[in-house]
Design an enzyme around this catalytic site. Structure first.
Site, PDB file in Angstrom:
ATOM      1  N   ASP A  47       0.800  -1.220   0.000  1.00 33.45           N
ATOM      2  CA  ASP A  47       0.000   0.000   0.000  1.00 33.45           C
ATOM      3  C   ASP A  47       0.835   1.274   0.000  1.00 33.45           C
ATOM      4  O   ASP A  47       0.669   2.148  -0.854  1.00 33.45           O
ATOM      5  CB  ASP A  47      -0.943  -0.021   1.210  1.00 33.45           C
ATOM      6  N   THR A  86      -4.860   2.409  -0.716  1.00 28.70           N
ATOM      7  CA  THR A  86      -4.947   1.696  -1.986  1.00 28.70           C
ATOM      8  C   THR A  86      -5.347   0.237  -1.796  1.00 28.70           C
ATOM      9  O   THR A  86      -5.901  -0.371  -2.719  1.00 28.70           O
ATOM     10  CB  THR A  86      -3.622   1.774  -2.774  1.00 28.70           C
ATOM     11  N   ASP A  87      -5.071  -0.348  -0.629  1.00 28.89           N
ATOM     12  CA  ASP A  87      -5.529  -1.717  -0.386  1.00 28.89           C
ATOM     13  C   ASP A  87      -7.049  -1.817  -0.484  1.00 28.89           C
ATOM     14  O   ASP A  87      -7.589  -2.751  -1.082  1.00 28.89           O
ATOM     15  CB  ASP A  87      -5.087  -2.184   1.006  1.00 28.89           C
ATOM     16  N   VAL A  88      -7.752  -0.868   0.134  1.00 22.87           N
ATOM     17  CA  VAL A  88      -9.216  -0.885   0.103  1.00 22.87           C
ATOM     18  C   VAL A  88      -9.715  -0.695  -1.323  1.00 22.87           C
ATOM     19  O   VAL A  88     -10.556  -1.464  -1.821  1.00 22.87           O
ATOM     20  CB  VAL A  88      -9.783   0.199   1.041  1.00 22.87           C
TER      21      VAL A  88
END
Length: 520
Positions: free
Chosen positions: A379, A407-409
């Site tokens: 991320d 950015t992971d989500v």
């Protein structure tokens, strides 16, 4: 599969852009997006949503006070969420369910984005003395580093000249920063790197297998890549219901950390049956504190409701068993490191041969955009490289990634949307599909235009966010200031600073206890 769009809300316009990029615009299902949805608070813009739903709190943890993101992050998440809802609804329509609209909200999107932190409740950071990344080299380059192995961390810092005790103290906060959204490193580690030129730091990182990534700004990349696979169609399974448009769809997931499991979580919320492949002994993330019912609360937030099977994919017997599972599935989803799928004989052509019509989803860090030997694709380094690190901070502040998993989500959501687009294509064409997404491509979904950045107002007992600038004094309590603002007709909310309390707040109950879409 196509969809008509309401442009009344910025998130709905973003959803329209995403659907057009997926070739799914111009049809019958309309996304309806508002700010608050079922949350019983006067939420009228991005800043108020960030304040009420915990984003300010999580993003600000590393600095010790709530702080807004300088971009419309919750709106961006809502745009992808709405697009995913439309794709799911159109898939249900093709199976005989008369869905005409899907409703979601920016508040529901925001709550989904902090779901893993909500599951862990309040995190005590009062003792967390230290300096978070990014680092600054002696020649002024701001950069992030990444490694997943303690031995590489130690080799790197020894090469740089860090004291043994200092580098040992730094490993635990660095390792757990994804879970806590804090990273209080010893200041001495920053001091050590400030004595070296960036070129030397980068060479040392390469030698020690530690990724060193300068904070930059690269052009946006396409969010989705959809590639047809050979083979016929599959039986679409049991008839869906209005509340579960993917009922009867079977997903096999082999994924760790956040991005891949969140994609599977979204598909499960839409009614799919999800089976996780975990290594012998189970996913190590199951045991990461805090525990609830003997399982990591953070792990459960992403994986509750999924079935699991333990397979050793490094062995031929484990890979053969995985193929048997995929032979009965509609979707295979993974977020493996580059090259691993091909090395294991579990790439898209391999699995399409055993399951014609399969939707094969690969959720990567960088995709194919940084060559054959990219840095570790996690991320914070993606935030740094993609330009988000600069966009997330207000004008005048140096760029720095958020320690919230931004950015992971989004990566999980765009992967799920790619799967939904692939299922729709399969219904139309009879062919399977490979859907490639990445954290880097997900970063492209966040609008980079600033303009709504407003710091919360400090009160005598907390913080307040208002929809317009307003002066406050330390003597006024949160409730007194809210009363004053509302009497003046200014929408305002208390800033959430305790996620445990948010989870128990009845005003959020309707949003937290159901999927983030309503189909009708």
């Amino acid at each position: 599969m196509t969809a008509t769009l309401s442009t009344a809300h910025p998130a709905a316009r973003l959803a329209g852009d995403h659907l057009a990029a997926l070739g799914a615009s111009g049809g019958t299902v309309e996304p309806v997006v508002d700010w608050a949805g079922p949350v019983e608070l006067p939420l009228t813009d991005e800043v108020l949503v960030q304040a009420a739903c915990g984003i300010m709190h999580v993003h600000g943890r590393a600095r010790g006070a709530p702080e807004p993101l300088a971009v419309d992050y919750a709106t961006a998440v809502a745009g992808v969420l709405a697009a995913a809802g439309v794709l799911a609804a159109e898939f249900a329509r093709a199976r005989g369910i008369p869905v005409s609209a899907v409703r979601t909200s920016v508040a529901q999107a925001a709550l989904l984005s902090v779901g893993q932190y909500l599951a862990c409740g309040q995190v005590d950071t009062s003792h967390a003395a230290g300096v978070p990344p990014p680092f600054v080299s002696g020649d002024g380059v701001r950069f992030e580093i990444e490694t997943l192995r303690a031995e590489d961390w130690h080799r790197f810092w020894r090469t740089m000249g860090a004291a043994e005790e200092t580098l040992r103290q730094g490993w635990a906060p660095f390792l757990h920063r994804f879970a806590t959204a804090t990273c209080p490193l010893p200041a001495a580690l920053h001091d050590v790197l400030s004595t070296h030129l960036f070129s030397g730091i980068h060479r040392a990182g390469t030698a020690c297998e530690v990724s060193v990534v300068p904070i930059g700004d690269v052009p946006p990349v396409p969010v989705w890549s959809l590639t047809p696979l050979p083979g016929g169609t599959l039986d679409s399974g049991a008839a869906p219901g209005l509340d579960a448009p993917l009922r009867g769809i079977r997903v096999v997931e082999s994924a760790r950390r956040v991005q891949g499991p969140l994609a599977g979580h979204v598909l499960r919320l839409l009614g799919a049956d999800v089976l996780r492949i975990e290594p012998p002994g189970g996913d190590p993330a199951r045991g990461v504190p805090p525990l609830a019912g003997g399982v990591s609360a953070r792990f459960a937030a992403l994986n509750a409701g999924k079935d699991a099977v333990e397979l050793d994919l490094t062995q031929s017997a484990g890979r053969a068993a995985a193929k048997e599972l995929v032979a009965g599935a509609d979707v295979f989803l993974h977020n493996w490191a580059p090259g691993k799928a091909a090395a294991w004989g579990l790439d898209a052509p391999d699995l399409a041969a055993v399951r014609p019509g399969l939707v094969y989803a690969a959720a990567a860090g960088w995709g194919h955009h940084l060559g054959r030997r990219p840095p570790l694709g996690t991320d914070y380094v993606v935030q740094a490289h993609s330009g988000l690190a600069a966009a997330l901070r207000p004008s005048g502040e140096p760029p720095a990634p958020s320690l919230m998993t931004i950015t992971d989500v989004l990566g999980g959501l765009v992967c799920a949307a790619g799967v939904l687009a692939g299922l729709g294509r399969r219904d139309r064409t009879g062919a399977g599909c490979r859907a490639d997404t990445s954290l880097l491509s997900a970063a492209s979904t966040v609008p980079r235009t600033r303009g709504r950045y407003r710091r919360p107002l400090r009160t005598a007992d907390g913080y307040v966010a208002a929809s317009a600038p307003h002066d406050s004094t330390p003597q006024r309590t949160t409730e007194e200031l809210l009363t004053r603002l509302r009497a003046a007709g200014v929408p305002a909310v208390a800033v959430t600073t305790d996620l445990g309390a948010l989870g128990a707040d009845p005003r959020f109950a309707a949003a937290l206890n159901r999927p983030p879409w309503e189909f009708r």
